[in-house]
Design an enzyme around this catalytic site. Sequence first.
Site, mmCIF file in Angstrom:
data_model
loop_
_atom_site.group_PDB
_atom_site.id
_atom_site.type_symbol
_atom_site.label_atom_id
_atom_site.label_comp_id
_atom_site.label_asym_id
_atom_site.label_seq_id
_atom_site.Cartn_x
_atom_site.Cartn_y
_atom_site.Cartn_z
ATOM 1 N N GLU A 81 -42.704 -19.561 34.762
ATOM 2 C CA GLU A 81 -42.366 -19.837 33.550
ATOM 3 C C GLU A 81 -41.076 -20.135 32.989
ATOM 4 O OE1 GLU A 81 -44.211 -17.775 29.480
ATOM 5 O OE2 GLU A 81 -43.708 -16.415 31.069
ATOM 6 N N HIS B 282 -57.365 -15.711 53.520
ATOM 7 C CA HIS B 282 -58.671 -16.694 53.415
ATOM 8 C C HIS B 282 -58.002 -17.892 52.894
ATOM 9 C CE1 HIS B 282 -61.351 -13.296 54.205
ATOM 10 N NE2 HIS B 282 -60.897 -12.662 53.450
ATOM 11 N N GLU C 231 -48.667 -11.425 37.076
ATOM 12 C CA GLU C 231 -47.771 -11.368 35.872
ATOM 13 C C GLU C 231 -46.374 -11.907 36.557
ATOM 14 O OE1 GLU C 231 -47.847 -11.683 33.067
ATOM 15 O OE2 GLU C 231 -45.977 -10.815 32.178
ATOM 16 N N LYS D 226 -43.475 -20.002 22.079
ATOM 17 C CA LYS D 226 -43.872 -18.725 22.044
ATOM 18 C C LYS D 226 -45.444 -18.448 21.480
ATOM 19 C CE LYS D 226 -43.002 -14.202 22.181
ATOM 20 N NZ LYS D 226 -42.927 -13.799 23.687
ATOM 21 N N TRP E 228 -42.920 -28.640 18.622
ATOM 22 C CA TRP E 228 -43.394 -28.606 19.839
ATOM 23 C C TRP E 228 -44.366 -29.707 19.926
ATOM 24 C CZ3 TRP E 228 -48.161 -27.717 22.338
ATOM 25 C CH2 TRP E 228 -48.525 -27.508 23.557
ATOM 26 N N ARG F 35 -40.945 -20.907 18.565
ATOM 27 C CA ARG F 35 -42.189 -21.645 18.320
ATOM 28 C C ARG F 35 -42.245 -23.154 18.773
ATOM 29 N NH1 ARG F 35 -45.087 -18.728 14.650
ATOM 30 N NH2 ARG F 35 -46.493 -20.396 14.453
ATOM 31 N N LYS G 78 -44.256 -15.028 35.339
ATOM 32 C CA LYS G 78 -42.633 -14.915 34.930
ATOM 33 C C LYS G 78 -42.105 -15.804 35.328
ATOM 34 C CE LYS G 78 -43.343 -13.179 31.711
ATOM 35 N NZ LYS G 78 -44.404 -12.772 31.020
ATOM 36 N N CYS H 214 -44.573 -24.952 16.804
ATOM 37 C CA CYS H 214 -43.811 -25.756 15.738
ATOM 38 C C CYS H 214 -43.437 -24.628 14.686
ATOM 39 C CB CYS H 214 -44.617 -26.650 14.933
ATOM 40 S SG CYS H 214 -44.944 -28.091 15.877
ATOM 41 N N ASN I 289 -47.687 -27.954 11.040
ATOM 42 C CA ASN I 289 -47.784 -27.342 12.388
ATOM 43 C C ASN I 289 -49.322 -27.460 12.672
ATOM 44 O OD1 ASN I 289 -47.973 -25.677 14.405
ATOM 45 N ND2 ASN I 289 -47.907 -23.786 13.168
ATOM 46 N N GLY I 290 -49.738 -27.844 13.599
ATOM 47 C CA GLY I 290 -51.257 -27.928 13.938
ATOM 48 C C GLY I 290 -51.587 -29.413 14.549
HETATM 49 O O1 M6R Z 1 -49.241 -14.387 21.519
HETATM 50 P P1 M6R Z 1 -50.184 -14.285 22.711
HETATM 51 O O2 M6R Z 1 -49.989 -12.779 23.452
HETATM 52 O O3 M6R Z 1 -51.678 -14.373 22.313
HETATM 53 O O4 M6R Z 1 -49.739 -15.462 23.711
HETATM 54 C C1 M6R Z 1 -50.533 -15.562 24.992
HETATM 55 C C2 M6R Z 1 -49.761 -16.495 25.709
HETATM 56 O O5 M6R Z 1 -49.344 -17.691 25.090
HETATM 57 C C3 M6R Z 1 -48.513 -15.878 26.273
HETATM 58 O O6 M6R Z 1 -48.499 -14.489 26.871
HETATM 59 C C4 M6R Z 1 -47.731 -16.619 27.508
HETATM 60 O O7 M6R Z 1 -48.293 -16.628 28.576
HETATM 61 C C5 M6R Z 1 -46.229 -16.008 27.493
HETATM 62 N N1 M6R Z 1 -45.407 -17.188 27.457
HETATM 63 C C6 M6R Z 1 -46.020 -15.389 28.750
HETATM 64 O O8 M6R Z 1 -44.864 -14.980 29.024
#
Ligand code: M6R
Length: 616
Positions: free
Chosen positions: A495, A511, A488, A611, A75, A27, A492, A2, A101-102
Amino acid sequence: MCGIVGYTGSSQAIGYLLEGLKTLEYRGYDSAGVAVLGTDGALHGVKCAGRVATLVERCETANLVGTTGIAHTRWATHGAPTDRNSHPHRDCSGRIAVVHNGIIENYRELRAYLQRGGHTLVSETDSEVIAHLIEDAWAGPSAGNLVGAVRNAVRRLEGSWALAVVCADAPGEIVCARNGSPLVVASTSEGAYAASDVTPLASVTSHVIQLENGQLARLERGGRVTVFDAEGAEVDVPSTIDIDWDASAATLGGYADFMAKEIAEQPEAIERLLSGRMGAHGVTLDELSMTGDELASVDRVYLIACGTSYHVSLIARTLIQTWAKVPVICDYASEFNYENDVLVTPHTLGVIITQSGETADTLTAARRLKGMGCKVFAITNVLGSTAARESDGVLYVQAGPEVCVASTKAYTAQMVASALLALRLAEAQGQMERAEVERRYGDLCRIPDLIREVISRSWQDKRAAQLFRRAHSALFLGRGVNATTALEGALKLKEISYLHAEAYPAGEMKHGPIALLEPGFPVVAIVPEDRVHDKTVSNIQEVIARGAVCVAVATDGDEAVASLVEHVLWIPHVPDELLVPIVAVVHLQMLARHVALLRGCDVDKPRNLAKSVTVE
Ligand code: M6R
C-alpha cells in the site's frame, strides 16, 4: 472518497476552505478545486490536477475574495485526474457550481439528455451533469429557489451523492444534499459549514448535524442551517453529534508524518479503549445493546469488513471461536453483498468492522444482514459515522482521527475491541469462568506496554528495510493467527511502498509460492513463540535453502531463529499467543514505513488510494 467542504458566513471563505481541504485530503488527493462567490456577484474559482498544496499555490494569485464558497479534493472515478475533471463543476452559465462525492450511475443517460437539451458539458465526469440539471430546474420549476432546484435535480439521479452547491443568484447560500455518501453540516455564530466528515469542523464547533440519506440542507450566511426531507418539507434538526476530537489531534504535532504519529499513538488508544471495561458483572460492553440472554442465544457470528478491517475480522474469528465457542463466518463486504448462500440463522449476530464507518461495501453488507433479521453491531472509530448510526449497537474504538491512509492504530484498537467482544460473548455463552475472563482482560491490559517496547525498537525495522530498497516483490509468511499478521504486513508494504507483496500461511508456501524464491528474494516470517513455532522455523529453513533472505518477527531470546535469518524484529513475550498479532504487527507497520521512505514514497498519501472508500 473525495472530500467536500463548504462555508458561508461573516469571514472570508477561502482560508477555511483550503484548511478544510487539507484535513480532508486523506479522502482523495488527485485533484482539487474551490469556488467562491465574489463581491462582484460572480463565481470565481481555481481547480487543478494534483494535491491540495498545488491548489493552495494557485489560489495565492487568484484573489478569491468572498464569504461563501465550496471546495473539493478528488479521488477520480469517472475521468482522469485533470484540471478539467476537477470539481467544482459549473452549469452552462457558470453561475452554479457543484462539488460531489459519490457516483452517478445513470450519468450517461443524463448527459445525453442534457446535450439534447442544448447543454454543453466540458468534463468526462459523472458529476458535471448535476450542475446542468440544477441549471434546468433553476430556469424552470424552481426559479429562485436553490433548495427546490437541487431537490429537482437529485430526483433524477441514480447512485450515491453528497453535494454542496452554490449559485451566484442565491448569494450567501449553500445547498447540500446527501444520498449514500456522508455529509455533515454545522451552524455557528461565525457562519454555517459543510464537510464530508467531522475532521475539518473540529476547529470551529463541537456540535455537528449528520444529514440522513435523502435529506437536503440550506446553509445561510448568518449561520442558520435548515434541513429538508426528500419531499422538501422542513424537518427538525436531526441527530446532532458532539465531536470530542480536539482539532490538534489531526495535526502532525512534531512527527514527520501521520503514519509515524499514529503508530506511536497505539498504546494510548488501546488504554483508552480498555479503561473501565471490567465491571462488577464481568466485561462491560453496554454498547452492544443486547441482553445477556440475547448474547447467550447467539449461535453464529457474521463478521464483515474490507481491507485492513477484514484482517481484524480474521483475528476476531479466532478469538470468538476459541473463547466463546460460537462459529464465525468472515467475509469481504464486497463479496458478501453478491453471495447467494448467506448462512444466517434467527440468532446470528452480524458484526461490521470499519475504521471510517463509511465504507460503502460494508454499509451495504450491514443493511443486507439487517434485512435478513440479524442484529448488527459495529466496531468503528468515527463518531456518528453511518455505520454507527445504522447499527443496533456500536463499539467506538476511540483511536482518535486516523489521517494516514494506511491504517495502523485503528487496526490494533479494532483487534482489542474484537477481543472484548469475544470475552463478553464467552461469558454470556457460559464458556468462561469469571476468573478466566479477568485473567484474559489483564492480558489485554498488558498490550499497550508491549507495543511501547516494540516501538522503542524501530531501529530494527529501519535496518531491515534496506533489504527491500530495490526489491521487486516480497513474501510474508505466518501460521495460525499470524497468517493474518502476514496478510496485514503485506498489505501495509504494498500500500505505501508500491512493492508487490504477497502473504501466505507458511505451511502453504510449498504448494506454489516457493517457486518465487531465488537468491536475494526478501521473505518476512512471523515466528513468535507459540505452538506452531517449530513448524514455521522449518519453513524458514526452506526459504533459506533457496537463497532467499529472511527477516523474522520473533520473541526475545529465540536464538534458533536468530541464528537462521538475516534480521530479527524482536517482540517481547506476549502472555497469550492469540494476542501476538496485536503486538507483532507494529513491527510490520514500522517496516513498511521505513521501506516506503527509502523508496521515496509519500507514506501518508499513497497513490490511487483514499482513506474512506465510499463507492462500491
Ligand atoms: O474504513 P474501513 O476500515 O472500512 O476501511 C476499509 C479499507 O478501505 C481500509 O482498511 C484499507 O484497506 C486501508 N487503507 C488499509 O490500510
